[in-house]
Design a protein around this motif. Sequence first.
Motif, mmCIF file in Angstrom:
data_model
loop_
_atom_site.group_PDB
_atom_site.id
_atom_site.type_symbol
_atom_site.label_atom_id
_atom_site.label_comp_id
_atom_site.label_asym_id
_atom_site.label_seq_id
_atom_site.Cartn_x
_atom_site.Cartn_y
_atom_site.Cartn_z
ATOM 1 N N ALA A 223 0.852 -1.194 0.000
ATOM 2 C CA ALA A 223 0.000 0.000 0.000
ATOM 3 C C ALA A 223 0.884 1.240 0.000
ATOM 4 N N LEU A 224 0.414 2.269 -0.649
ATOM 5 C CA LEU A 224 1.143 3.529 -0.706
ATOM 6 C C LEU A 224 1.265 4.116 0.692
ATOM 7 N N TYR B 47 -4.070 12.116 -1.327
ATOM 8 C CA TYR B 47 -3.716 11.084 -0.342
ATOM 9 C C TYR B 47 -3.694 11.635 1.075
ATOM 10 N N ALA B 48 -4.652 12.508 1.359
ATOM 11 C CA ALA B 48 -4.722 13.131 2.674
ATOM 12 C C ALA B 48 -5.301 12.212 3.740
ATOM 13 N N LEU C 154 -4.699 6.398 0.895
ATOM 14 C CA LEU C 154 -3.370 5.775 0.815
ATOM 15 C C LEU C 154 -3.493 4.266 0.648
ATOM 16 N N SER C 155 -4.380 3.656 1.423
ATOM 17 C CA SER C 155 -4.498 2.192 1.393
ATOM 18 C C SER C 155 -5.069 1.670 0.081
ATOM 19 N N CYS D 199 -5.107 -4.688 -6.078
ATOM 20 C CA CYS D 199 -6.397 -4.008 -6.279
ATOM 21 C C CYS D 199 -7.562 -4.957 -6.014
ATOM 22 N N GLU D 200 -7.477 -6.166 -6.547
ATOM 23 C CA GLU D 200 -8.561 -7.123 -6.354
ATOM 24 C C GLU D 200 -8.737 -7.482 -4.879
ATOM 25 N N THR D 201 -7.643 -7.718 -4.181
ATOM 26 C CA THR D 201 -7.719 -8.040 -2.752
ATOM 27 C C THR D 201 -8.356 -6.889 -1.982
ATOM 28 N N TRP D 202 -7.912 -5.657 -2.266
ATOM 29 C CA TRP D 202 -8.438 -4.487 -1.573
ATOM 30 C C TRP D 202 -9.933 -4.332 -1.863
#
Length: 195
Positions: free
Chosen positions: A9-10, A53-54, A59-60, A125-128
């Motif tokens: 994750a970013l 991304y505040a 971010l996640s 992406c798919e998992t998230w």
Amino acid sequence: MAEPVRVQALTERYLHGALSISNKFVGAGRKRLCCLIPLSLLPTPMSEFKKLYATEDSLSASAVAVRESDDKVVGFVQMTDASMKRDPFGKCLHPSCEGECYIEMMSVLPEMRGQGIGTRLLQFCETWARERGAHKLTLGVVARNPAKHLYERFGFVECESNTASACCNSLCVFFLLGFPHWGCGATMMAKNLLS
């Protein structure tokens, strides 16, 4: 031999690397605003990027691929869902629906392509999306973009569109990007997460 790369994750630590990849992606090749102004002349400033991304949620929802040997960001994916704050440009191009996670952009540095990094970013992406209870994962792909083959291998299929929608889509892509891959328009693709 492929270099070891981790996908995560970013975090704030990797914002500069993610912005660099994003600006390279947007400015690459023949992308031109109204077919005149090279998008490389309009990079996103860090102040604007940080606003996206505040929150921890934003971010996640995005991920970076980081090369282990030098801690350099070599890939980036930005994703949103209907509950998240989005920039007006992104909202205009694709309004998100409930139960949908939308991949706004994904890019891997040219010298790192072909090593499975794009697939790993899509897996993130798919998992998230599944963890958020989404029933579909969507993205837009510009006509003749070679990355379309990666999306198809990952299970994305083209969404049906009517003639009016396809025409509007083509005009929007033309005015915003020109003909980046010498093709006209773009296609929406989706992966069903319920099966």
